[in-house]
Motif scaffolding. Structure first.
Motif, PDB file in Angstrom:
ATOM      1  N   THR A  28       0.838  -1.202   0.000  1.00 30.38           N
ATOM      2  CA  THR A  28       0.000   0.000   0.000  1.00 30.38           C
ATOM      3  C   THR A  28       0.871   1.249   0.000  1.00 30.38           C
ATOM      4  O   THR A  28       2.056   1.201   0.358  1.00 30.38           O
ATOM      5  N   GLU A  54      -2.957   9.085   8.551  1.00 33.37           N
ATOM      6  CA  GLU A  54      -3.173   9.890   7.350  1.00 33.37           C
ATOM      7  C   GLU A  54      -1.893  10.609   6.974  1.00 33.37           C
ATOM      8  O   GLU A  54      -0.897  10.569   7.697  1.00 33.37           O
ATOM      9  N   LYS A  63      -0.604   8.650  -7.207  1.00 34.42           N
ATOM     10  CA  LYS A  63      -0.285   7.371  -7.840  1.00 34.42           C
ATOM     11  C   LYS A  63      -0.704   7.528  -9.291  1.00 34.42           C
ATOM     12  O   LYS A  63      -1.890   7.725  -9.577  1.00 34.42           O
ATOM     13  N   VAL A  68      -3.916  10.164  -4.096  1.00 34.26           N
ATOM     14  CA  VAL A  68      -4.325   8.946  -3.384  1.00 34.26           C
ATOM     15  C   VAL A  68      -5.505   9.186  -2.448  1.00 34.26           C
ATOM     16  O   VAL A  68      -6.224   8.249  -2.122  1.00 34.26           O
ATOM     17  N   THR A  69      -5.721  10.446  -2.044  1.00 31.59           N
ATOM     18  CA  THR A  69      -6.882  10.715  -1.187  1.00 31.59           C
ATOM     19  C   THR A  69      -8.180  10.501  -1.953  1.00 31.59           C
ATOM     20  O   THR A  69      -9.228  10.333  -1.343  1.00 31.59           O
ATOM     21  N   HIS A  70      -8.104  10.482  -3.280  1.00 36.45           N
ATOM     22  CA  HIS A  70      -9.286  10.237  -4.107  1.00 36.45           C
ATOM     23  C   HIS A  70      -9.399   8.767  -4.518  1.00 36.45           C
ATOM     24  O   HIS A  70     -10.295   8.406  -5.277  1.00 36.45           O
ATOM     25  N   ILE A  71      -8.462   7.968  -4.036  1.00 34.47           N
ATOM     26  CA  ILE A  71      -8.518   6.528  -4.297  1.00 34.47           C
ATOM     27  C   ILE A  71      -8.880   5.881  -2.952  1.00 34.47           C
ATOM     28  O   ILE A  71     -10.024   5.971  -2.539  1.00 34.47           O
ATOM     29  N   ASP A  72      -7.896   5.294  -2.270  1.00 36.34           N
ATOM     30  CA  ASP A  72      -8.140   4.672  -0.960  1.00 36.34           C
ATOM     31  C   ASP A  72      -7.202   5.214   0.109  1.00 36.34           C
ATOM     32  O   ASP A  72      -6.876   4.511   1.071  1.00 36.34           O
ATOM     33  N   GLY A  73      -6.726   6.457  -0.077  1.00 36.09           N
ATOM     34  CA  GLY A  73      -5.831   7.054   0.915  1.00 36.09           C
ATOM     35  C   GLY A  73      -4.567   6.227   1.082  1.00 36.09           C
ATOM     36  O   GLY A  73      -4.022   5.696   0.112  1.00 36.09           O
ATOM     37  N   GLU A  75      -4.303   3.396   2.169  1.00 31.24           N
ATOM     38  CA  GLU A  75      -4.581   1.985   1.855  1.00 31.24           C
ATOM     39  C   GLU A  75      -4.584   1.721   0.343  1.00 31.24           C
ATOM     40  O   GLU A  75      -4.862   0.596  -0.084  1.00 31.24           O
ATOM     41  N   THR A  76      -4.272   2.720  -0.463  1.00 36.44           N
ATOM     42  CA  THR A  76      -4.223   2.561  -1.913  1.00 36.44           C
ATOM     43  C   THR A  76      -3.211   1.479  -2.276  1.00 36.44           C
ATOM     44  O   THR A  76      -2.051   1.548  -1.871  1.00 36.44           O
ATOM     45  N   ALA A  77      -3.659   0.491  -3.037  1.00 41.00           N
ATOM     46  CA  ALA A  77      -2.796  -0.626  -3.436  1.00 41.00           C
ATOM     47  C   ALA A  77      -1.741  -0.176  -4.444  1.00 41.00           C
ATOM     48  O   ALA A  77      -1.976   0.740  -5.238  1.00 41.00           O
TER      49      ALA A  77
END
Length: 93
Positions: A28, A54, A63, A68-73, A75-77
């Motif tokens: 992540t 955070e 990414k 990444v805050t617009h993906i999964d923060g 936890e973004t893979a």
């Protein structure tokens, strides 16, 4: 896997490079950022607020040019083809 990490502003000053190919087992973004803080001790506490889980302040991490805050923060893979960009908080007037 090897990930391309692009550093801006003061983060670039810390790494001494604009682009770093970082060898990682991180799955992540959060894990990667903790690794980068370890690899570059001057970054410690500038990327991840571990108490809050955070990003620190208004630090922007993308990414493949997507925040990444617009993906999964945090936890973004991650995938081996990803390009991670790290932009520090900027203050001024």
């Amino acid at each position: 896997m090897q990930l391309e990490c692009v550093f801006f502003g003061p983060f670039r000053d810390v790494t001494g490079e604009k682009i770093v190919i970082h060898e990682t087992d991180a799955e992540t973004v959060g894990e990667l950022l903790v690794e980068l803080e370890t690899a570059y001790p001057a970054l410690e506490g500038q990327l991840v607020d571990e108490d809050e889980g955070e990003l620190v302040g208004k630090t922007v991490v993308t990414k493949n040019k997507r925040n990444v805050t617009h993906i999964d923060g945090l936890e973004t893979a991650l995938d081996s083809t990803d390009v991670i960009r790290l932009v520090p908080s900027v203050y001024g007037g």
